[in-house]
Design a protein around this motif. Structure first.
Motif, PDB file in Angstrom:
ATOM      1  N   SER A 114     -72.527 -84.065-114.144  1.00  0.00           N
ATOM      2  CA  SER A 114     -72.661 -83.675-112.563  1.00  0.00           C
ATOM      3  C   SER A 114     -72.653 -85.023-111.772  1.00  0.00           C
ATOM      4  O   SER A 114     -73.157 -86.147-112.038  1.00  0.00           O
ATOM      5  N   TRP A 115     -71.911 -84.545-110.597  1.00  0.00           N
ATOM      6  CA  TRP A 115     -72.099 -85.702-109.467  1.00  0.00           C
ATOM      7  C   TRP A 115     -73.317 -86.190-108.776  1.00  0.00           C
ATOM      8  O   TRP A 115     -73.384 -87.336-108.376  1.00  0.00           O
ATOM      9  N   VAL A 116     -74.463 -85.498-109.211  1.00  0.00           N
ATOM     10  CA  VAL A 116     -75.707 -85.473-108.604  1.00  0.00           C
ATOM     11  C   VAL A 116     -76.178 -86.915-109.497  1.00  0.00           C
ATOM     12  O   VAL A 116     -77.447 -87.365-108.422  1.00  0.00           O
ATOM     13  N   TYR A 117     -75.720 -87.314-110.485  1.00  0.00           N
ATOM     14  CA  TYR A 117     -76.493 -88.465-110.923  1.00  0.00           C
ATOM     15  C   TYR A 117     -75.970 -89.731-110.208  1.00  0.00           C
ATOM     16  O   TYR A 117     -76.734 -90.644-110.325  1.00  0.00           O
ATOM     17  N   LEU A 118     -75.037 -89.688-109.362  1.00  0.00           N
ATOM     18  CA  LEU A 118     -74.629 -90.735-108.452  1.00  0.00           C
ATOM     19  C   LEU A 118     -76.027 -91.228-107.675  1.00  0.00           C
ATOM     20  O   LEU A 118     -76.465 -92.437-107.513  1.00  0.00           O
ATOM     21  N   TYR A 119     -76.571 -90.041-107.154  1.00  0.00           N
ATOM     22  CA  TYR A 119     -77.851 -90.172-106.264  1.00  0.00           C
ATOM     23  C   TYR A 119     -78.929 -90.812-107.192  1.00  0.00           C
ATOM     24  O   TYR A 119     -79.836 -91.379-106.454  1.00  0.00           O
ATOM     25  N   ILE A 120     -79.147 -90.170-108.169  1.00  0.00           N
ATOM     26  CA  ILE A 120     -80.331 -90.486-109.070  1.00  0.00           C
ATOM     27  C   ILE A 120     -80.082 -92.035-109.496  1.00  0.00           C
ATOM     28  O   ILE A 120     -81.300 -92.850-109.238  1.00  0.00           O
TER      29      ILE A 120
ATOM     30  N   THR B 120     -79.717 -77.224-100.043  1.00  0.00           N
ATOM     31  CA  THR B 120     -80.624 -78.058-100.384  1.00  0.00           C
ATOM     32  C   THR B 120     -80.121 -79.544-100.538  1.00  0.00           C
ATOM     33  O   THR B 120     -80.785 -80.445 -99.889  1.00  0.00           O
ATOM     34  N   PHE B 121     -78.680 -79.665-100.921  1.00  0.00           N
ATOM     35  CA  PHE B 121     -78.367 -81.071-100.966  1.00  0.00           C
ATOM     36  C   PHE B 121     -78.073 -81.568 -99.617  1.00  0.00           C
ATOM     37  O   PHE B 121     -78.194 -82.728 -99.158  1.00  0.00           O
ATOM     38  N   VAL B 122     -77.615 -80.506 -98.546  1.00  0.00           N
ATOM     39  CA  VAL B 122     -77.345 -81.137 -97.145  1.00  0.00           C
ATOM     40  C   VAL B 122     -78.811 -81.750 -96.692  1.00  0.00           C
ATOM     41  O   VAL B 122     -78.983 -82.747 -95.890  1.00  0.00           O
ATOM     42  N   CYS B 123     -79.911 -80.871 -96.964  1.00  0.00           N
ATOM     43  CA  CYS B 123     -81.135 -81.398 -96.334  1.00  0.00           C
ATOM     44  C   CYS B 123     -81.616 -82.561 -97.015  1.00  0.00           C
ATOM     45  O   CYS B 123     -82.179 -83.530 -96.245  1.00  0.00           O
ATOM     46  N   LEU B 124     -81.428 -82.867 -98.475  1.00  0.00           N
ATOM     47  CA  LEU B 124     -81.527 -84.309 -99.014  1.00  0.00           C
ATOM     48  C   LEU B 124     -80.742 -85.427 -98.315  1.00  0.00           C
ATOM     49  O   LEU B 124     -81.193 -86.318 -98.156  1.00  0.00           O
ATOM     50  N   LEU B 125     -79.514 -85.059 -97.843  1.00  0.00           N
ATOM     51  CA  LEU B 125     -78.724 -86.045 -97.312  1.00  0.00           C
ATOM     52  C   LEU B 125     -79.036 -86.294 -95.892  1.00  0.00           C
ATOM     53  O   LEU B 125     -79.033 -87.565 -95.500  1.00  0.00           O
ATOM     54  N   SER B 126     -79.598 -85.351 -95.163  1.00  0.00           N
ATOM     55  CA  SER B 126     -80.226 -85.800 -93.896  1.00  0.00           C
ATOM     56  C   SER B 126     -81.220 -86.587 -93.868  1.00  0.00           C
ATOM     57  O   SER B 126     -81.520 -87.502 -93.264  1.00  0.00           O
TER      58      SER B 126
ATOM     59  N   VAL C 264     -88.380 -96.345 -99.160  1.00  0.00           N
ATOM     60  CA  VAL C 264     -89.138 -95.111 -99.813  1.00  0.00           C
ATOM     61  C   VAL C 264     -88.435 -93.813 -99.454  1.00  0.00           C
ATOM     62  O   VAL C 264     -88.550 -92.869-100.169  1.00  0.00           O
ATOM     63  N   LEU C 265     -88.285 -93.394 -98.375  1.00  0.00           N
ATOM     64  CA  LEU C 265     -87.448 -92.364 -97.671  1.00  0.00           C
ATOM     65  C   LEU C 265     -86.156 -92.220 -98.623  1.00  0.00           C
ATOM     66  O   LEU C 265     -85.826 -91.083 -99.198  1.00  0.00           O
ATOM     67  N   PHE C 266     -85.353 -93.200 -98.661  1.00  0.00           N
ATOM     68  CA  PHE C 266     -83.825 -93.244 -99.318  1.00  0.00           C
ATOM     69  C   PHE C 266     -84.271 -92.793-100.833  1.00  0.00           C
ATOM     70  O   PHE C 266     -83.576 -91.843-101.173  1.00  0.00           O
ATOM     71  N   ALA C 267     -85.218 -93.604-101.327  1.00  0.00           N
ATOM     72  CA  ALA C 267     -85.202 -93.416-102.924  1.00  0.00           C
ATOM     73  C   ALA C 267     -85.816 -91.818-103.127  1.00  0.00           C
ATOM     74  O   ALA C 267     -85.366 -91.050-104.152  1.00  0.00           O
ATOM     75  N   GLY C 268     -86.894 -91.319-102.372  1.00  0.00           N
ATOM     76  CA  GLY C 268     -87.290 -89.924-102.730  1.00  0.00           C
ATOM     77  C   GLY C 268     -86.393 -88.851-102.551  1.00  0.00           C
ATOM     78  O   GLY C 268     -86.172 -88.029-103.257  1.00  0.00           O
ATOM     79  N   ALA C 269     -85.575 -88.901-101.421  1.00  0.00           N
ATOM     80  CA  ALA C 269     -84.555 -88.022-100.979  1.00  0.00           C
ATOM     81  C   ALA C 269     -83.301 -88.346-102.540  1.00  0.00           C
ATOM     82  O   ALA C 269     -82.998 -87.078-102.849  1.00  0.00           O
ATOM     83  N   CYS C 270     -83.014 -89.301-102.877  1.00  0.00           N
ATOM     84  CA  CYS C 270     -82.062 -89.326-103.883  1.00  0.00           C
ATOM     85  C   CYS C 270     -82.713 -88.703-105.106  1.00  0.00           C
ATOM     86  O   CYS C 270     -81.701 -88.092-105.836  1.00  0.00           O
ATOM     87  N   PHE C 271     -83.941 -88.894-105.509  1.00  0.00           N
ATOM     88  CA  PHE C 271     -84.468 -88.357-106.740  1.00  0.00           C
ATOM     89  C   PHE C 271     -84.421 -86.708-106.648  1.00  0.00           C
ATOM     90  O   PHE C 271     -84.589 -85.964-107.696  1.00  0.00           O
ATOM     91  N   GLY C 272     -84.432 -86.349-105.356  1.00  0.00           N
ATOM     92  CA  GLY C 272     -84.742 -84.892-105.008  1.00  0.00           C
ATOM     93  C   GLY C 272     -83.380 -84.184-105.775  1.00  0.00           C
ATOM     94  O   GLY C 272     -83.371 -83.095-105.859  1.00  0.00           O
TER      95      GLY C 272
END
Length: 399
Positions: A162-168, A98-104, A81-89
């Motif tokens: 954008s590379w952010v779509y990898l996390y999405i 912001t990206f570093v906080c999401l990665l944390s 749940v935490l992983f998916a929520g941060a990835c969609f962030g």
């Protein structure tokens, strides 16, 4: 428990590691983009890697006992749940901070579901040898994810995406795995085992155990040599001007392919030779690859560093498995958390130190000189393990 249910649990574990690798091992491709877009130094950009690793380390040490206390299934679901929520962030994030906080948050989540998954493997494997073979298979899927992640980012960047779509994408995969986890039945654990293995005190006791610390130290040295490749090798090879330009372009992909091939060959190799001799031979070959890079520079690195992936393939899963197998099954969550702490701490600090050394001396090759030192210490540790075999009695007696 039925064979089909056991098979589903194995595949669930495989896909956890595949998903984790997709995101963590793609940072080497993303970091050059961050340096360019946000005008960062190498030390600053390395936060994209060390921030989640620090939180994986903290999660493993402080929360690793949850797998033993509340059960594997609830811990895995919480991590998902935490992983998916941060990835969609990442879909709405814009700044580097912001990206570093999401990665944390992602790191915290990985620490939860990875320790639970490692503890689960103990319930699925009856012997230390079976545990080692299964661990190598799990890490084989991790290696495949490490190929897919950087390749996907490279394709996105080449296509103007954008590379952010990898996390999405990773968030979507995690959501599917979470639903599967809800549906699959996990092995029942006796109440006695739950009471014996519960609490943070159990983890603290592990920090005093020489076998837990010994395997953790060896794994930390290995991780320091591995992360040097996928975090900083693309930056090093940008200075290459020789005739092997195509090899330099795809060096990271070649490294991950060779690492994946080696991990799927591990079961066969470990059936032929003792694990101690295999670890010594492979660690010596890794040191040789770094030594060639140090002596002959980037012209040797373009071949030697990708080739090191073949030799690195079996070290982490084998040492991790043997370290966990030194303990009874009701302690697997706690010891996995301790080992994960040192694993992630090394993964965080080693690239950071390499970046700092490289910034100070003005070139990334000085960072790789530091990595060669880590490889030398790993080789010496595996030589000691081969000659002294300190874990022999513990592995024979654990159940």
């Amino acid at each position: 428990m039925t064979s089909s249910n056991l098979g589903a649990l194995r595949w669930l574990t495989y896909m956890m590691f595949f998903m984790f690798a997709m995101t963590s091992d793609a940072v080497g491709v993303i970091i050059p983009e961050l340096i360019r877009d946000y005008q960062l130094t190498m030390t600053q950009a390395s936060a994209f890697h060390y921030a989640p690793m620090i939180w994986i380390a903290a999660s493993g040490l402080l929360l690793g006992f949850l797998a033993d206390k509340i059960g594997h299934k609830p811990t895995i679901i919480l991590g998902f749940v935490l992983f998916a929520g941060a990835c969609f962030g990442f879909a709405i994030g814009e700044t580097f901070i912001t990206f570093v906080c999401l990665l944390s948050v992602i790191g915290l989540a990985i620490g939860l579901f990875k320790t639970a998954a490692l503890a689960l493997l103990g319930d699925l494997t009856p012997t230390s040898q079976a545990h080692t073979r299964t661990m190598n298979m799990v890490e084989g899927f991790f290696a495949v994810g490490a190929i897919v992640g950087p390749a996907a980012v490279s394709y996105m960047l080449a296509s103007g995406v954008s590379w952010v779509y990898l996390y999405i994408l990773a968030g979507g995969l995690c959501s599917v795995l979470c639903l599967i986890t809800f549906a699959v039945k996990f092995p029942e654990r006796p109440a006695k085992q739950v009471s014996q293995g519960s609490g943070f005190r159990q983890t603290l006791l592990m920090l005093k155990d020489k076998h837990a610390l010994g395997f953790s130290a060896a794994i930390a040295l290995y991780v320091a040599t591995e992360v040097a490749i996928y975090v900083w090798m693309p930056t090093l090879l940008k200075t290459y001007e020789g005739s092997w330009g195509l090899l330099a372009t795809y060096a990271l992909t070649i490294f991950f392919i060779l690492r994946a091939v080696g991990r799927f060959m591990a079961v066969w190799l470990l059936n032929l030779f003792s694990w101690q001799s295999v670890m010594l031979a492979l660690s010596s070959a890794i040191f040789l690859c770094y030594l060639l890079t140090f002596v002959f520079g980037v012209d040797a690195a373009v071949i030697a560093l990708p080739l090191s992936g073949l030799f690195m393939s079996m070290i982490y899963p084998t040492l991790n498995s043997k370290g966990i197998s030194c303990f009874d099954k009701h302690q697997h969550g706690s010891v996995a958390g301790v080992i994960l702490f040192f694993t992630a701490l090394s993964a965080a600090l080693a690239p950071l130190l390499m970046g700092m050394v490289s910034d100070y001396f003005g070139h990334i090759r000085y960072g790789f000189a530091l990595a060669m030192g880590f490889a030398a210490l790993l080789m010496l540790a595996m030589a000691y393990n081969y000659w002294k075999n300190p874990a022999q009695l513990r592995l024979a007696n654990a159940h």
